[in-house]
Design a protein around this motif. Structure first.
Motif, PDB file in Angstrom:
ATOM      1  N   HIS A   1       0.846  -1.181   0.000  1.00  0.00           N
ATOM      2  CA  HIS A   1       0.000   0.000   0.000  1.00  0.00           C
ATOM      3  C   HIS A   1       0.884   1.233   0.000  1.00  0.00           C
ATOM      4  CE1 HIS A   1      -3.489   2.454   0.528  1.00  0.00           C
ATOM      5  NE2 HIS A   1      -3.020   2.986   1.625  1.00  0.00           N
ATOM      6  N   VAL A   2       0.529   2.227  -0.829  1.00  0.00           N
ATOM      7  CA  VAL A   2       1.312   3.447  -0.960  1.00  0.00           C
ATOM      8  C   VAL A   2       0.546   4.614  -0.362  1.00  0.00           C
ATOM      9  CG1 VAL A   2       2.355   5.062  -2.585  1.00  0.00           C
ATOM     10  CG2 VAL A   2       2.427   2.606  -3.058  1.00  0.00           C
ATOM     11  N   GLN A   3       1.229   5.394   0.435  1.00  0.00           N
ATOM     12  CA  GLN A   3       0.630   6.610   0.991  1.00  0.00           C
ATOM     13  C   GLN A   3       1.471   7.809   0.606  1.00  0.00           C
ATOM     14  OE1 GLN A   3       0.307   5.593   5.231  1.00  0.00           O
ATOM     15  NE2 GLN A   3      -1.913   5.419   4.953  1.00  0.00           N
ATOM     16  N   LEU A   4       0.793   8.873   0.219  1.00  0.00           N
ATOM     17  CA  LEU A   4       1.455  10.111  -0.165  1.00  0.00           C
ATOM     18  C   LEU A   4       0.866  11.248   0.665  1.00  0.00           C
ATOM     19  CD1 LEU A   4       1.282   9.685  -4.051  1.00  0.00           C
ATOM     20  CD2 LEU A   4       3.203   9.155  -2.563  1.00  0.00           C
ATOM     21  N   VAL A   5       1.733  12.046   1.251  1.00  0.00           N
ATOM     22  CA  VAL A   5       1.283  13.159   2.081  1.00  0.00           C
ATOM     23  C   VAL A   5       1.992  14.427   1.630  1.00  0.00           C
ATOM     24  CG1 VAL A   5       1.106  14.102   4.401  1.00  0.00           C
ATOM     25  CG2 VAL A   5       0.847  11.635   4.040  1.00  0.00           C
ATOM     26  N   GLU A   6       1.206  15.399   1.166  1.00  0.00           N
ATOM     27  CA  GLU A   6       1.772  16.669   0.719  1.00  0.00           C
ATOM     28  C   GLU A   6       1.877  17.658   1.877  1.00  0.00           C
ATOM     29  OE1 GLU A   6      -1.096  15.455  -2.770  1.00  0.00           O
ATOM     30  OE2 GLU A   6      -1.151  15.484  -0.571  1.00  0.00           O
ATOM     31  N   SER A   7       2.807  18.580   1.733  1.00  0.00           N
ATOM     32  CA  SER A   7       2.955  19.671   2.696  1.00  0.00           C
ATOM     33  C   SER A   7       3.577  20.865   1.976  1.00  0.00           C
ATOM     34  CB  SER A   7       3.830  19.248   3.881  1.00  0.00           C
ATOM     35  OG  SER A   7       5.134  18.907   3.434  1.00  0.00           O
ATOM     36  N   ILE A 102       4.648   1.342 -11.510  1.00  0.00           N
ATOM     37  CA  ILE A 102       5.114   0.635 -12.698  1.00  0.00           C
ATOM     38  C   ILE A 102       4.345   1.140 -13.911  1.00  0.00           C
ATOM     39  CG2 ILE A 102       5.812  -1.437 -11.453  1.00  0.00           C
ATOM     40  CD1 ILE A 102       3.201  -2.750 -12.367  1.00  0.00           C
ATOM     41  N   TYR A 103       4.896   0.918 -15.078  1.00  0.00           N
ATOM     42  CA  TYR A 103       4.266   1.331 -16.326  1.00  0.00           C
ATOM     43  C   TYR A 103       2.874   0.723 -16.431  1.00  0.00           C
ATOM     44  CZ  TYR A 103       3.582   1.853 -21.360  1.00  0.00           C
ATOM     45  OH  TYR A 103       3.081   2.166 -22.598  1.00  0.00           O
ATOM     46  N   ARG A 104       1.880   1.551 -16.699  1.00  0.00           N
ATOM     47  CA  ARG A 104       0.480   1.143 -16.803  1.00  0.00           C
ATOM     48  C   ARG A 104      -0.084   0.598 -15.496  1.00  0.00           C
ATOM     49  NH1 ARG A 104      -0.363  -1.600 -22.855  1.00  0.00           N
ATOM     50  NH2 ARG A 104       0.229   0.259 -24.036  1.00  0.00           N
ATOM     51  N   GLY A 105       0.637   0.766 -14.421  1.00  0.00           N
ATOM     52  CA  GLY A 105       0.116   0.364 -13.131  1.00  0.00           C
ATOM     53  C   GLY A 105      -0.801   1.418 -12.549  1.00  0.00           C
ATOM     54  N   PRO A 106      -1.366   1.155 -11.382  1.00  0.00           N
ATOM     55  CA  PRO A 106      -2.283   2.113 -10.771  1.00  0.00           C
ATOM     56  C   PRO A 106      -1.556   3.371 -10.309  1.00  0.00           C
ATOM     57  CG  PRO A 106      -1.794   0.345  -9.242  1.00  0.00           C
ATOM     58  CD  PRO A 106      -1.185  -0.049 -10.554  1.00  0.00           C
TER      59      PRO A 106
END
Length: 119
Positions: A1-7, A102-106
């Motif tokens: 699972h990937v999580q991204l948090v902006e600031s 990855i290429y064409r990945g989510p």
């Protein structure tokens, strides 16, 4: 699972600068992803590409930000950053970072950070 948090968003006067940062966590290494970058969405408008890095080296910018914005990644910190200089009122928007592992990945998206350019 990937999580991204902006600031780093906020209110800035025209001509000013801001630096956005997007921290990635989970099963992702910024160093090895296929694509990463930033989009933005202003009220009543479609989400648009701001800047991205493809395959580690190919960098694309929207024409409206060329020469003013710089995208970079910090492999040690696992972040992708957006340095924004000479900001204009039309840069006002919510800014979102994304990663495609990855290429064409989510794609994975952060929750967004608001940038307001106003005097």
């Amino acid at each position: 699972h990937v999580q991204l948090v902006e600031s780093g968003g906020g209110l800035v006067q025209p001509g000013g600068s801001l630096r956005l940062s997007c921290a990635a966590s989970g099963s992702v290494s910024i160093f090895s992803v296929y694509a990463l970058g930033w989009y933005r969405q202003a009220p009543g408008k479609q989400r648009e590409l701001v800047a991205r890095i493809i395959s580690g080296t190919n960098t694309n910018y929207a024409d409206s930000v060329k020469g003013r914005f710089t995208i970079s990644r910090d492999n040690a910190k696992n972040t992708v950053d957006l340095q924004m200089n000479s900001l204009k009122p039309e840069d006002t928007a919510s800014y979102y970072c994304y990663v495609r592992v990855i290429y064409r990945g989510p794609e994975y998206w952060g929750q967004g950070t608001q940038v307001t350019v106003s005097s």
